[in-house]
Scaffold this motif. Structure first.
Motif, PDB file in Angstrom:
ATOM      1  N   GLY A   1       0.789  -1.231   0.000  1.00 49.66           N
ATOM      2  CA  GLY A   1       0.000   0.000   0.000  1.00 49.66           C
ATOM      3  C   GLY A   1       0.818   1.276   0.000  1.00 49.66           C
ATOM      4  N   GLN A   2       2.069   1.210  -0.462  1.00 48.58           N
ATOM      5  CA  GLN A   2       2.896   2.410  -0.410  1.00 48.58           C
ATOM      6  C   GLN A   2       2.779   3.290  -1.657  1.00 48.58           C
TER       7      GLN A   2
ATOM      8  N   GLY B   1       2.262   1.556  10.168  1.00 46.99           N
ATOM      9  CA  GLY B   1       0.831   1.804  10.121  1.00 46.99           C
ATOM     10  C   GLY B   1       0.375   3.036  10.878  1.00 46.99           C
ATOM     11  N   LEU B   2       1.308   3.879  11.339  1.00 52.10           N
ATOM     12  CA  LEU B   2       0.900   5.081  12.053  1.00 52.10           C
ATOM     13  C   LEU B   2       0.422   6.138  11.065  1.00 52.10           C
ATOM     14  N   ASN B   3      -0.617   6.869  11.464  1.00 48.10           N
ATOM     15  CA  ASN B   3      -1.151   7.934  10.632  1.00 48.10           C
ATOM     16  C   ASN B   3      -0.400   9.228  10.954  1.00 48.10           C
ATOM     17  N   LEU B   4       0.694   9.470  10.227  1.00 49.30           N
ATOM     18  CA  LEU B   4       1.565  10.603  10.557  1.00 49.30           C
ATOM     19  C   LEU B   4       0.820  11.920  10.537  1.00 49.30           C
ATOM     20  N   ARG B   5      -0.047  12.060   9.534  1.00 54.30           N
ATOM     21  CA  ARG B   5      -0.751  13.333   9.392  1.00 54.30           C
ATOM     22  C   ARG B   5      -1.586  13.651  10.606  1.00 54.30           C
ATOM     23  N   ALA B   6      -2.380  12.678  11.021  1.00 55.94           N
ATOM     24  CA  ALA B   6      -3.265  12.906  12.165  1.00 55.94           C
ATOM     25  C   ALA B   6      -2.445  13.202  13.414  1.00 55.94           C
ATOM     26  N   ILE B   7      -1.357  12.454  13.580  1.00 57.76           N
ATOM     27  CA  ILE B   7      -0.556  12.640  14.789  1.00 57.76           C
ATOM     28  C   ILE B   7       0.074  14.027  14.802  1.00 57.76           C
ATOM     29  N   LYS B   8       0.644  14.420  13.672  1.00 60.91           N
ATOM     30  CA  LYS B   8       1.310  15.725  13.637  1.00 60.91           C
ATOM     31  C   LYS B   8       0.328  16.868  13.824  1.00 60.91           C
ATOM     32  N   VAL B   9      -0.807  16.765  13.137  1.00 58.26           N
ATOM     33  CA  VAL B   9      -1.784  17.837  13.280  1.00 58.26           C
ATOM     34  C   VAL B   9      -2.211  17.941  14.747  1.00 58.26           C
ATOM     35  N   THR B  10      -2.427  16.805  15.388  1.00 60.88           N
ATOM     36  CA  THR B  10      -2.809  16.817  16.798  1.00 60.88           C
ATOM     37  C   THR B  10      -1.735  17.487  17.653  1.00 60.88           C
TER      38      THR B  10
ATOM     39  N   ARG C   1      -1.397   1.141   7.162  1.00 66.35           N
ATOM     40  CA  ARG C   1      -2.402   0.730   8.150  1.00 66.35           C
ATOM     41  C   ARG C   1      -3.415  -0.239   7.540  1.00 66.35           C
ATOM     42  N   GLN C   2      -3.911   0.127   6.349  1.00 65.41           N
ATOM     43  CA  GLN C   2      -4.923  -0.715   5.715  1.00 65.41           C
ATOM     44  C   GLN C   2      -4.354  -2.090   5.362  1.00 65.41           C
ATOM     45  N   ALA C   3      -3.090  -2.077   4.924  1.00 59.61           N
ATOM     46  CA  ALA C   3      -2.459  -3.353   4.583  1.00 59.61           C
ATOM     47  C   ALA C   3      -2.319  -4.219   5.832  1.00 59.61           C
ATOM     48  N   ILE C   4      -1.861  -3.597   6.921  1.00 56.28           N
ATOM     49  CA  ILE C   4      -1.658  -4.341   8.172  1.00 56.28           C
ATOM     50  C   ILE C   4      -2.998  -4.911   8.651  1.00 56.28           C
ATOM     51  N   ASP C   5      -4.029  -4.080   8.589  1.00 49.41           N
ATOM     52  CA  ASP C   5      -5.340  -4.536   9.062  1.00 49.41           C
ATOM     53  C   ASP C   5      -5.867  -5.701   8.227  1.00 49.41           C
ATOM     54  N   ALA C   6      -5.482  -5.718   6.945  1.00 42.37           N
ATOM     55  CA  ALA C   6      -5.927  -6.829   6.098  1.00 42.37           C
ATOM     56  C   ALA C   6      -5.001  -8.039   6.219  1.00 42.37           C
ATOM     57  N   GLY C   7      -3.924  -7.916   7.008  1.00 42.39           N
ATOM     58  CA  GLY C   7      -3.048  -9.059   7.241  1.00 42.39           C
ATOM     59  C   GLY C   7      -1.843  -9.141   6.330  1.00 42.39           C
TER      60      GLY C   7
END
Lengths: 512, 325
Positions: free
Chosen positions: A317-318, B215-224, A340-346
């Motif tokens: 998913g990159q 899998g971290l959402n960088l955008r959300a974290i930084k904005v927060t 994240r989506q890839a991890i959640d799908a395994g």
């Protein structure tokens, strides 16, 4: 050619005697000796952590030895810094090249010793002329005014060698020079080494690729756990002899693989394309289709630039916008927008560059292990240290990770153990598909063996594995099926029984 | 040396430096009486409260691998907005009504303005991939300009006893700013050590690419993070305005530097991923006691600046030497 006792006196350039060095908590070198002769290449072999780099750093003046002596052409020397070593004629070419990308080739070569005009300004004309002369002698066809960033890694290495020669280096130390360059560049480097030897330069050469030895080495020394194991003439020892010296025991069961019948299909990729990031209209991955079943290892082989890493990244998913094609996981069509989506799908990816992409070196083993599934360690919305430690300890035990505790910073672990932390992080997310990009690069033989054993265990438990590797013996031993990529395309697919080094390599070589 | 010991030593050094200063000042006959008085102690605590609020936010931002140069201006605008709304309300020409604000309403509005400007910082940084240094340098100028527009260049004063209470009032013998700053310290120690957000800050500050691939959402974290930094600057603005009973267009100029100094003296690495809120508390205390001591010793303000500068250099140099060990 055998090394006669006379030759030990004749042509000796550099000799290290009884070198010892300790760092806090480890004895990195214990009474190690090494002799290098004019016009010879002395290969230094050993697993990671054997102390090779420490020894080279001492010879090159990066840090001092605790005890022992260094003789340069019979005279005792002690260097306080790398500059003194360089001035004495010892140059080191580090694995991670010491070049400045935004300066030109000539500026890099003469950094810190630029020729000056009478008025005290830099004499660019002379600098470029001198640089061009060295590049010509080394047959590197680039202008001295090219920016360093425009050169390939192999070419940058040649510039480093040119720099060393232009400083009248009599001893050149090369630390794994072939680990990051293409096959063609390896051939060029080998030819250059023969030329240097004819010119009388002594070379110390650290490598993990034993296949190189017959081509270039005159003699070799093996180190293990910071100790000197032995030295021999290169043509007097077989591959197996050397491995035995490195490991200290026989390695007959290196790649053991319990055979299991693969299960249901877990991943299917149809006609995957990925546009090239720089060249418009070109593709980094072109029309690749593959499928993977549970309990199966799919090997992906290709030379540098074949698109292997890009293929894995796309599956993870990159590159959601640059890619097109169809990806199915467990029968459901997916198009991951991010990790994240890839991890959640395994689907998870253990990247090639662990330190830059796989780990947060400044965090502990525990924090890295829980990073991708931190929800599991929460209680009432707060992180629960006990749960996190329990999670991490479980994987430390299961993967035999060598660490004093789960609180140890990952920075302080060896390469093999760092890789185990990366795998722990992913296993903690309960994946279905494990994408491995060069999973054993730069890690020692024992850790490799443990990682193969772990893969075996994971496959038996029903995980599907896609493994990219540029080591043919590894891929032949571990994979159930092998696909070969070249210039972004899938050029061949073999079953384990059909595959051999020759047909894989033939499919991997670029066609034009 | 294990990382735990190293951490402990680093912390110990800051504590030792602070104690050394306190002891030295207590032993000086001409000032020890004043210095050791309860009143002076409370004074120091009250004085550092504003910087502490800013510096907590700065710690979060720096831990995440960023920097926020706009806090001084955001502080000024938040204070001015609260003061202006309280004093004059606001005209909504579209509806033809003038809104009047209660003290509580004005405080909430000031806080919200800080958070909004911080959010904007985070949005610009993540959306346009600007370096935080540049994005917040822009905001430093924008928020200062907004403050001057809003105040028309004049201080807004005389804000009433309710508003002044949060700056000058006492509860159980302690000044209100000290209570507020202490509460924020407690909350943010908890957030950094015990929540996902806290862990993610250390992760992206330590290795942004690896954090993203985990899998971290960088955008959300930084904005927060930047929004929190802005909100904390807003609170600092409210405290300062209430203490002075005045919102001035030039409030908070240069405060970002004091705040960065406190964070750095407190042992947080400017490159991110390493440090703590408690370290920053120590950093603020060290700066506060130093300022107080220099004033009591009647050192000229010019010399005070020079001495402060050397303290910052010494703190970071010590930290570097520790890291090398």
């Amino acid at each position: 050619m055998a090394v006669s006792t006379d030759a030990t006196e004749v042509g000796m350039v550099l000799e290290a005697r009884g070198i010892s060095k300790s760092f806090p908590g480890v004895k990195a070198l214990d009474d190690v000796s090494l002799t290098v002769r004019r016009g010879r290449l002395h290969a230094l072999l050993g697993e990671n952590g054997a102390g090779k780099s420490t020894l080279m750093n001492i010879l090159a003046g990066v840090f001092p030895a605790d005890s022992g002596e260094i003789l340069l052409e019979g005279r005792r020397v002690s260097f306080r810094n790398p500059r003194e070593a360089r001035e004495a004629g010892i140059a080191i070419i580090f694995q991670e090249l010491n070049l400045i990308p935004h300066l030109t080739v000539a500026q890099n070569m003469f950094l810190g010793r630029e020729p000056l005009t009478r008025t005290g300004l830099i004499d660019d004309a002379r600098m470029n002329r001198d640089a061009a002369e060295w590049l010509r002698r080394l047959k590197l066809e680039v202008s001295p005014q090219t920016l360093m960033s425009g050169l390939r890694v192999g070419q940058q290495q040649v510039v480093e060698i040119a720099r060393a020669l232009s400083m009248r280096a009599r001893v050149i130390i090369m630390d794994e020079p072939t680990s990051a360059i293409t096959e063609q560049e390896v051939a060029v480097l080998h030819e250059l080494i023969h030329q240097l030897k004819r010119d009388g330069v002594a070379i110390i050469y650290i490598t993990h690729k034993l296949d190189e030895l017959p081509l270039i080495a005159d003699e070799f020394t093996v180190m293990r756990d910071g100790r000197y194991v032995g030295s021999q003439a290169a043509n007097a020892a077989s591959h197996d002899d050397i491995v035995r010296m490195m490991v200290g025991r026989d390695l007959s069961e290196m790649f053991s693989r319990t055979h299991a019948e693969p299960g249901a299909e877990v991943l299917r990729v149809a006609s995957l394309h990925l546009t090239h990031p720089e060249r418009a209209g070109d593709f980094a991955v072109r029309d690749v289709s593959l499928h993977l079943r549970r309990g199966e290892v799919l090997g992906v082989f290709g030379l540098m630039g074949a698109g292997r890493t890009e293929l894995l990244e796309t599956l993870f998913g990159q590159h959601p916008k640059r890619a097109k094609g169809k990806i199915t996981v467990d029968g459901r069509e997916v198009w991951f927008q991010n990790a994240r989506q890839a991890i959640d799908a395994g689907v998870v990816l253990a990247p090639e560059d662990r330190k830059r992409e796989g780990l947060v070196l400044s965090l502990s083993v525990a924090a890295n292990t829980s990073l991708a599934c931190i929800g599991k360690t929460e209680r009432l919305g707060l992180l629960d240290a006990a749960r996190e430690n329990e999670l991490a300890s479980g994987y430390v035990t299961r993967l035999h990770t060598k660490t004093p505790s789960v609180h140890q910073l990952v920075r302080n672990l060896s390469g093999g153990n760092q890789q185990k932390v990366v795998l722990s992080k992913w296993l903690a997310t309960q994946p279905k598909v494990l994408l491995l990009d060069e999973p054993t690069r730069g890690i020692d033989i024992n850790a490799k063996k443990e990682i193969y054993a772990l893969m075996d265990e994971l496959i038996a438990s029903g995980l599907g594995v896609v493994m990219v590797s540029s080591e043919l013996p590894e891929i032949l031993a571990v994979a159930d099926r092998i696909i070969v990529m070249s210039e972004g395309r899938k050029t061949a697919e073999f079953t384990r029984a059909e595959a051999n080094e020759e047909n894989i390599m033939k499919a991997a070589l670029p066609k034009n | 040396m294990s990382p735990q010991t190293k951490d402990f030593l680093a912390r110990f050094q800051s504590v030792a430096a602070l104690l050394l200063m306190v002891v030295a000042l207590s032993l000086m006959p001409q000032i020890s009486g004043t210095f050791l008085s309860q009143e002076n102690g409370l004074n120091v605590l009250r004085q550092i409260s504003v910087n502490l609020c800013l510096s907590i936010g700065m710690t979060l931002v720096i831990l995440s691998g960023g920097i926020d140069l706009s806090v001084g201006s955001v502080l000024a605008f938040s204070g001015a907005v609260a003061a202006g709304l309280l004093k004059n309300g606001i005209m909504l020409p579209a509806f033809g009504v003038a809104l009047q604000f209660t003290t509580f309403g004005a405080l909430v509005a000031g806080l919200a303005v800080g958070a909004a400007l911080g959010w904007f910082n985070g949005w610009v940084i993540t959306r346009f991939k600007l370096p935080p240094f540049v994005a917040t340098l822009g905001m430093l100028s924008i928020a200062r300009g907004l403050t001057q527009l809003w105040t028309k260049g004049f201080p807004i004063t005389d804000l009433g006893p309710d508003f002044a209470f949060i700056g000058t009032g006492h509860w159980l013998g302690l000044p209100m700013p000290v209570w507020i700053a202490s509460l924020l310290v407690a909350v943010f120690v908890l957030i950094t050590r015990k929540t996902r957000l806290g862990r993610y800050l250390y992760a992206i500050g330590g290795n942004e690419r690896a954090a993203q691939l985990s899998g971290l959402n960088l955008r959300a974290i930084k904005v927060t993070v930047y929004a929190l930094g802005g909100a904390l600057a807003g609170i600092a603005g409210l405290l300062l305005t209430a203490r002075l009973d005045s919102a001035t267009p030039n409030a908070g100029i240069g405060y970002e530097l004091d705040s960065i100094a406190a964070v750095v003296i407190g042992g947080t690495s400017l490159s991110g991923g390493r440090g703590s809120v408690l370290g920053t508390v120590l950093g603020c205390l060290i700066i506060g006691v130093l300022n107080n001591g220099l004033v009591l010793m009647e050192v000229s303000p010019f010399w005070q600046q020079i001495i402060k500068g050397f303290v910052i250099l010494a703190a970071v140099a010590l930290d570097k030497m520790n890291a090398k060990e």
